[in-house]
Design an enzyme around this catalytic site. Structure first.
Site, short mmCIF file in Angstrom:
data_model
loop_
_atom_site.label_atom_id
_atom_site.label_comp_id
_atom_site.label_asym_id
_atom_site.label_seq_id
_atom_site.Cartn_x
_atom_site.Cartn_y
_atom_site.Cartn_z
N GLU A 197 -5.74 -5.03 10.93
CA GLU A 197 -4.99 -3.60 10.63
C GLU A 197 -5.19 -3.34 12.88
O GLU A 197 -5.37 -2.12 12.20
CB GLU A 197 -4.82 -2.31 9.59
CG GLU A 197 -3.67 -3.25 8.87
CD GLU A 197 -3.50 -2.39 7.59
OE1 GLU A 197 -2.66 -2.71 7.62
OE2 GLU A 197 -4.34 -1.38 7.44
N GLY A 237 5.33 1.14 4.93
CA GLY A 237 6.50 1.64 4.75
C GLY A 237 7.43 1.08 4.57
O GLY A 237 7.92 1.26 3.32
N GLY A 296 2.42 2.60 11.00
CA GLY A 296 3.13 3.88 10.40
C GLY A 296 3.83 3.80 11.78
O GLY A 296 4.19 5.06 12.32
N SER A 335 3.14 -1.94 10.44
CA SER A 335 4.77 -2.32 10.72
C SER A 335 5.41 -3.83 10.45
O SER A 335 6.16 -4.15 11.22
CB SER A 335 4.97 -1.89 12.17
OG SER A 335 4.60 -0.74 12.78
N HIS A 355 -9.58 1.24 5.30
CA HIS A 355 -8.59 1.03 5.55
C HIS A 355 -8.29 2.53 7.02
O HIS A 355 -9.32 3.55 6.69
CB HIS A 355 -7.23 1.90 4.66
CG HIS A 355 -5.41 1.78 5.41
ND1 HIS A 355 -4.93 2.77 5.82
CD2 HIS A 355 -5.09 1.07 4.40
CE1 HIS A 355 -4.09 2.60 6.48
NE2 HIS A 355 -3.90 1.35 6.43
N GLU A 411 -6.67 4.88 7.37
CA GLU A 411 -6.50 6.03 7.40
C GLU A 411 -7.78 6.95 6.61
O GLU A 411 -8.04 7.57 7.16
CB GLU A 411 -5.12 6.43 6.40
CG GLU A 411 -4.01 6.32 7.90
CD GLU A 411 -2.97 5.97 6.40
OE1 GLU A 411 -3.23 6.41 5.18
OE2 GLU A 411 -2.08 5.44 7.24
N ASN A 426 0.68 -1.30 -0.10
CA ASN A 426 0.11 0.21 -0.09
C ASN A 426 1.24 1.29 0.15
O ASN A 426 1.43 2.13 1.32
CB ASN A 426 -0.66 0.13 1.38
CG ASN A 426 -1.74 1.57 1.12
OD1 ASN A 426 -1.83 1.68 0.27
ND2 ASN A 426 -2.36 1.38 3.19
N LYS A 463 0.16 4.11 -0.20
CA LYS A 463 -0.65 5.12 -0.19
C LYS A 463 -0.05 6.29 -1.05
O LYS A 463 -0.32 6.04 -2.03
CB LYS A 463 -0.12 5.67 1.70
CG LYS A 463 -0.35 4.24 1.97
CD LYS A 463 0.15 4.71 3.80
CE LYS A 463 0.20 3.64 4.66
NZ LYS A 463 -0.24 4.03 6.00
C1 PEP Z 1 -0.74 0.35 6.07
O1 PEP Z 1 -0.68 1.39 6.02
O2 PEP Z 1 -1.93 -0.63 5.65
C2 PEP Z 1 0.26 0.02 7.20
C3 PEP Z 1 0.18 -1.57 7.43
O3 PEP Z 1 1.70 1.02 7.63
P1 PEP Z 1 2.61 0.12 7.72
O4 PEP Z 1 3.60 -1.15 7.14
O5 PEP Z 1 3.23 1.74 7.62
O6 PEP Z 1 2.22 0.39 9.72
#
Ligand code: PEP
Length: 242
Positions: free
Chosen positions: A160, A227, A166, A205, A88, A90, A8, A10
């Protein structure tokens, strides 16, 4: 079934950076695991042209018409798009999406033939007040309400935990496994003919140094990655290709 890693991106990467990533990634990718990419929607064609399954990070509940700024699941499917990420955290946090209003998007995208990665997860306050499983249950039942079984077979779920996205904090493999097992049981109750086989991804993460212990859990079928999906070498490592 192979483990699935979904990038992803973003609102990151310009066109040149997308192409550089794709070149580096394809040079070493062995297809030991499945790998899909969701770039910014203006660059989906670059991913589609590369042969890597491409996704949107959101789509409209409507198919076409006067909906300024929206992206149509039908148009995306017609251009050989493969999947869409819906719900998601966000989107839930910044764009007022709720499981109830996501239900319309999920239905539209599935009906148009896209794979839907439906994201769910609890906040830190919800975890600390022992509400994790009831929140997850509500997100499943509201977001996936009233789907036809035929369409629902194209569902992937992504657990998640909001506190792990993040932040560098990862759920322990045992914490993630507990929730994944619960999700699988709920899906099996809701969709008796296939619910127990739905792919359930972990996100929060995920990195090269923790991916293997997460993927070793019985009910973790892959990862949704922010990330660590931005660097080709990291994403390759997540895919088992060092
Ligand atoms: C995400 O945005 O779906 C995500 C899991 O981000 P990160 O891996 O950066 O925690």
């Amino acid at each position: 079934m192979k483990k699935l890693l979904v990038a992803n991106w973003k609102m990151n990467k310009n066109g040149k950076e997308c192409l550089e990533f794709i070149d580096s990634f394809k040079a070493k990718f062995s297809a030991k695991r499945d790998a899909w990419i969701a770039p910014q929607s203006v660059f989906v064609k670059l991913v589609i042209n590369s042969g890597v399954p491409a996704g949107l990070q959101n789509c409209s509940e409507f198919i076409h018409g006067a909906y300024t700024g929206e992206v149509s699941a039908r148009t995306f499917k017609e251009m050989d798009g493969h999947f869409v990420i819906l719900g998601h955290s966000e989107r839930r946090q910044y764009f007022q999406e709720t499981s109830k209003n996501l239900n319309a998007k999920v239905k539209t995208a599935l009906k148009e033939g896209l794979v839907v990665i439906y994201c769910i997860g609890e906040t830190l306050a919800e975890r600390e007040s022992n509400q994790t499983l009831s929140i997850i249950g509500d997100q499943i039942h509201q977001g996936l309400n009233d789907l036809s079984e035929a369409h629902a077979e194209n569902l992937v779920l992504a657990y998640e935990p909001v506190w792990a996205i993040g932040t560098g904090k990862t759920a322990t493999p045992a914490q993630a496994q507990e929730v994944h097992a619960f999700i699988r049981a709920e899906m099996a109750k809701k969709f008796p003919s296939f619910g127990d086989k739905v792919r359930i991804l972990y996100g929060g993460s995920v990195k090269p140094d923790n991916v293997e212990e997460l993927l070793a859990q019985k009910d973790i079928d892959g990862g949704l990655v922010g990330g660590a999906s931005l660097k080709a070498s990291d994403f390759l490592a997540l895919c088992g290709d060092k």
